[in-house]
Scaffold this motif. Sequence first.
Motif, PDB file in Angstrom:
ATOM      1  N   GLY A  62      -9.782  40.631   8.928  1.00 43.09           N
ATOM      2  CA  GLY A  62     -10.089  40.443  10.345  1.00 43.09           C
ATOM      3  C   GLY A  62      -9.332  39.260  10.919  1.00 43.09           C
ATOM      4  N   MET A  63      -8.830  39.425  12.140  1.00 40.75           N
ATOM      5  CA  MET A  63      -8.013  38.401  12.804  1.00 40.75           C
ATOM      6  C   MET A  63      -8.681  37.941  14.093  1.00 40.75           C
ATOM      7  SD  MET A  63      -5.022  38.112  11.081  1.00 40.75           S
ATOM      8  CE  MET A  63      -4.029  39.053   9.922  1.00 40.75           C
ATOM      9  N   SER A  64      -8.482  36.686  14.404  1.00 48.87           N
ATOM     10  CA  SER A  64      -8.872  36.139  15.705  1.00 48.87           C
ATOM     11  C   SER A  64      -7.890  35.036  16.065  1.00 48.87           C
ATOM     12  CB  SER A  64     -10.308  35.603  15.690  1.00 48.87           C
ATOM     13  OG  SER A  64     -10.426  34.534  14.775  1.00 48.87           O
ATOM     14  N   LEU A  65      -7.733  34.818  17.372  1.00 44.24           N
ATOM     15  CA  LEU A  65      -6.739  33.864  17.863  1.00 44.24           C
ATOM     16  C   LEU A  65      -7.365  32.932  18.889  1.00 44.24           C
ATOM     17  CD1 LEU A  65      -3.609  36.142  18.526  1.00 44.24           C
ATOM     18  CD2 LEU A  65      -3.859  34.493  16.676  1.00 44.24           C
ATOM     19  N   ASN A 194     -11.363  42.537  22.181  1.00 40.58           N
ATOM     20  CA  ASN A 194     -10.680  41.642  23.121  1.00 40.58           C
ATOM     21  C   ASN A 194     -11.243  40.224  23.084  1.00 40.58           C
ATOM     22  OD1 ASN A 194      -9.035  43.724  23.971  1.00 40.58           O
ATOM     23  ND2 ASN A 194     -10.278  44.208  25.774  1.00 40.58           N
ATOM     24  N   ASP A 195     -12.501  40.092  22.650  1.00 41.06           N
ATOM     25  CA  ASP A 195     -13.091  38.758  22.549  1.00 41.06           C
ATOM     26  C   ASP A 195     -12.559  37.970  21.363  1.00 41.06           C
ATOM     27  OD1 ASP A 195     -14.634  39.252  24.784  1.00 41.06           O
ATOM     28  OD2 ASP A 195     -16.324  40.041  23.624  1.00 41.06           O
ATOM     29  N   SER A 196     -11.717  38.591  20.563  1.00 46.09           N
ATOM     30  CA  SER A 196     -11.128  37.872  19.433  1.00 46.09           C
ATOM     31  C   SER A 196     -10.083  36.866  19.889  1.00 46.09           C
ATOM     32  CB  SER A 196     -10.478  38.874  18.463  1.00 46.09           C
ATOM     33  OG  SER A 196     -11.418  39.808  18.000  1.00 46.09           O
ATOM     34  N   VAL A 197      -9.651  36.958  21.145  1.00 44.54           N
ATOM     35  CA  VAL A 197      -8.629  36.057  21.689  1.00 44.54           C
ATOM     36  C   VAL A 197      -9.303  35.113  22.669  1.00 44.54           C
ATOM     37  CG1 VAL A 197      -6.455  35.898  22.952  1.00 44.54           C
ATOM     38  CG2 VAL A 197      -6.857  37.807  21.387  1.00 44.54           C
ATOM     39  N   LYS A 198      -9.145  33.839  22.444  1.00 41.75           N
ATOM     40  CA  LYS A 198      -9.721  32.817  23.306  1.00 41.75           C
ATOM     41  C   LYS A 198      -8.604  31.921  23.847  1.00 41.75           C
ATOM     42  CE  LYS A 198     -14.000  34.002  22.332  1.00 41.75           C
ATOM     43  NZ  LYS A 198     -14.879  34.621  23.353  1.00 41.75           N
ATOM     44  N   GLY A 199      -8.883  31.313  24.967  1.00 38.93           N
ATOM     45  CA  GLY A 199      -7.976  30.316  25.523  1.00 38.93           C
ATOM     46  C   GLY A 199      -7.105  30.797  26.654  1.00 38.93           C
ATOM     47  N   LEU A 200      -6.859  32.098  26.756  1.00 38.19           N
ATOM     48  CA  LEU A 200      -5.991  32.588  27.829  1.00 38.19           C
ATOM     49  C   LEU A 200      -6.660  32.481  29.190  1.00 38.19           C
ATOM     50  CD1 LEU A 200      -4.289  35.750  26.277  1.00 38.19           C
ATOM     51  CD2 LEU A 200      -3.208  33.591  26.912  1.00 38.19           C
ATOM     52  N   ASP A 201      -7.977  32.563  29.229  1.00 35.23           N
ATOM     53  CA  ASP A 201      -8.679  32.495  30.512  1.00 35.23           C
ATOM     54  C   ASP A 201      -8.562  31.123  31.168  1.00 35.23           C
ATOM     55  OD1 ASP A 201      -9.478  35.115  30.157  1.00 35.23           O
ATOM     56  OD2 ASP A 201     -11.345  34.543  29.158  1.00 35.23           O
ATOM     57  N   ILE A 202      -8.479  30.097  30.374  1.00 37.14           N
ATOM     58  CA  ILE A 202      -8.444  28.732  30.921  1.00 37.14           C
ATOM     59  C   ILE A 202      -7.053  28.134  30.850  1.00 37.14           C
ATOM     60  CG2 ILE A 202     -10.862  28.320  30.361  1.00 37.14           C
ATOM     61  CD1 ILE A 202      -9.951  26.811  27.883  1.00 37.14           C
ATOM     62  N   TYR A 214      -5.247  42.148  26.707  1.00 40.23           N
ATOM     63  CA  TYR A 214      -6.039  43.050  25.876  1.00 40.23           C
ATOM     64  C   TYR A 214      -5.394  43.134  24.490  1.00 40.23           C
ATOM     65  CZ  TYR A 214      -2.448  46.588  26.793  1.00 40.23           C
ATOM     66  OH  TYR A 214      -1.259  47.272  26.876  1.00 40.23           O
ATOM     67  N   THR A 215      -6.160  43.612  23.533  1.00 45.09           N
ATOM     68  CA  THR A 215      -5.691  43.717  22.158  1.00 45.09           C
ATOM     69  C   THR A 215      -5.578  45.185  21.756  1.00 45.09           C
ATOM     70  OG1 THR A 215      -7.969  43.578  21.329  1.00 45.09           O
ATOM     71  CG2 THR A 215      -6.728  41.511  21.521  1.00 45.09           C
ATOM     72  N   SER A 216      -4.772  45.432  20.748  1.00 46.44           N
ATOM     73  CA  SER A 216      -4.603  46.791  20.237  1.00 46.44           C
ATOM     74  C   SER A 216      -4.284  46.734  18.751  1.00 46.44           C
ATOM     75  CB  SER A 216      -3.487  47.531  20.995  1.00 46.44           C
ATOM     76  OG  SER A 216      -2.238  46.906  20.765  1.00 46.44           O
ATOM     77  N   HIS A 233      -1.555  41.869  24.008  1.00 42.85           N
ATOM     78  CA  HIS A 233      -0.780  42.069  25.238  1.00 42.85           C
ATOM     79  C   HIS A 233      -1.366  41.170  26.322  1.00 42.85           C
ATOM     80  CE1 HIS A 233       0.702  45.968  23.512  1.00 42.85           C
ATOM     81  NE2 HIS A 233      -0.505  45.944  22.962  1.00 42.85           N
ATOM     82  N   PHE A 234      -0.508  40.423  27.004  1.00 41.81           N
ATOM     83  CA  PHE A 234      -0.987  39.621  28.123  1.00 41.81           C
ATOM     84  C   PHE A 234       0.043  39.667  29.252  1.00 41.81           C
ATOM     85  CE2 PHE A 234       1.177  36.905  25.134  1.00 41.81           C
ATOM     86  CZ  PHE A 234       1.994  36.088  25.894  1.00 41.81           C
ATOM     87  N   ALA A 235      -0.465  39.808  30.469  1.00 41.22           N
ATOM     88  CA  ALA A 235       0.372  39.928  31.668  1.00 41.22           C
ATOM     89  C   ALA A 235       0.421  38.590  32.392  1.00 41.22           C
ATOM     90  CB  ALA A 235      -0.177  41.018  32.593  1.00 41.22           C
ATOM     91  N   LEU A 236       1.621  38.192  32.779  1.00 41.76           N
ATOM     92  CA  LEU A 236       1.851  36.940  33.476  1.00 41.76           C
ATOM     93  C   LEU A 236       2.374  37.237  34.872  1.00 41.76           C
ATOM     94  CD1 LEU A 236       3.629  34.952  30.619  1.00 41.76           C
ATOM     95  CD2 LEU A 236       1.230  34.796  31.295  1.00 41.76           C
ATOM     96  N   ARG A 237       1.714  36.700  35.880  1.00 37.68           N
ATOM     97  CA  ARG A 237       2.144  36.836  37.275  1.00 37.68           C
ATOM     98  C   ARG A 237       2.779  35.522  37.718  1.00 37.68           C
ATOM     99  NH1 ARG A 237       3.162  40.897  40.692  1.00 37.68           N
ATOM    100  NH2 ARG A 237       1.205  41.927  40.038  1.00 37.68           N
ATOM    101  N   ARG A 238       4.016  35.603  38.207  1.00 42.92           N
ATOM    102  CA  ARG A 238       4.716  34.392  38.622  1.00 42.92           C
ATOM    103  C   ARG A 238       4.172  33.889  39.956  1.00 42.92           C
ATOM    104  NH1 ARG A 238       9.653  32.892  36.672  1.00 42.92           N
ATOM    105  NH2 ARG A 238      10.029  35.050  36.012  1.00 42.92           N
ATOM    106  N   ASN A 239       4.013  32.579  40.056  1.00 41.89           N
ATOM    107  CA  ASN A 239       3.568  31.960  41.301  1.00 41.89           C
ATOM    108  C   ASN A 239       4.755  31.817  42.247  1.00 41.89           C
ATOM    109  OD1 ASN A 239       0.960  31.635  40.194  1.00 41.89           O
ATOM    110  ND2 ASN A 239       1.578  29.720  39.212  1.00 41.89           N
TER     111      ASN A 239
END
Length: 450
Positions: A62-65, A194-202, A214-216, A233-239
Amino acid sequence: MSALLHTLLTLCLTFTQGGCTYSGNHWGEWSDSQLQPTIQKLMKGYNRYLRPNFNEGPVEIGMSLDIASIDAISEINMDYTATIFLRQRWRDSRLVFPGNESVSVDGRLVSLLWIPDTFIPDSKRSFLHDVTVENRLIRIFSNGTVLYALRITATIACNMDLTKYPMDRQVCTLQLESWGYNLQDVVFYWTRGNDSVKGLDILRLAQYSVESYYTSVSEAVYETGQYPKLVLHFALRRNVLFFILETYVPSILLVVLSWVSFWISQSSVPARTCIGVTTVLTMTTLMMGARTSLPNANCFIKAIDVYLGICFTFIFGALVEYACAHFYTMQNQTIEELHWELLRDFNESNGNGSIPIVRSTQPKHTLQMSSTAEEPLEQAADCDTRNHAGAREKLSDQGCGLSSVRSASRRAAAAFTVENPHNIDRHSRTAFPMAFVCVNILYWLYYLFL
């Protein structure tokens, strides 16, 4: 003496039992005195070169990040640099011990255990942090579960589509694969989806904001077999606000500055020429500066290139507009001078009974006149103001016409003459702003909503 002999026999039995596992000092750089009694018992007969559940099925890992930071995102190299906490969990039945507690051991003891050969396939450069010691964590639970955590900084490739730059949205990935163990040996899974990845929200980035992630779970197929793979997978929107202030607003102001020449008198040649040339050169410099932080790839026609090209076209068009207006102004001044010369020659020759033939070099105002002294002065003045077609037909009847080929060419050239050159500036004051506003509406609608 007997006690010493007993100790020697015990050591010999220990090395004999572990001889099939390790040669020489099977603890590596560790001795029995440096290990806790529980670890000593667990390590007896343990072979770190054999995976858990050998010949009994694959090991589930099992993996988490935790994404600590994304330090840099490079459009030139098409990659990003991230610092992550990678946590791996698996169960090793050889490490079961009684009780409900867990044992946290020194990270340097990782050389004594079997660990997965996880790697990042898209990584260009990576390293494990080692201040003040190597940032590793090993925790063994009583049921044989092993928690192995690492702190890694890696530069990872990210294929970017820059056609809508700087209104673009990039989707990057972080992949984890097994290097040597295929699907028959190990199976990867996200511990909590998807909860295995933390930190991207902040996470806070300079030019981007994390839009979604999201994870796959998938498989990596190579010539040597099929291997487990986990993908984030994570999507980045440019400011875009930075680019609006840095590039778009200056470009718009330069275009508006080029329109100032429409309100300057056409006789002020240095002033209008200076405005036109200065705005063209400034726009060229702005276009070159906007491309310095982008890859020199012909496959990308970026949105910012399109807008800068539009602005450059309007600025250059304002310069060309003055060139046309000035040309037609000089043309009309030459025609007026010919008219005055014609009237002066007519008045001088009126007493001689004939009117000299005067030919204008201008295409629309070709005049060929012939008369006698008996014709009144008013008829000669009226002939000077006739339109081109009517004057040519009347004069040809009097024997002063030109050839049909020359007449046709001059008739075509007359269509491009302007009677009042000042109307060019007057119409440009409205046409240029309206056209620029319409183009801007189409541009922003296309790149923001399509």
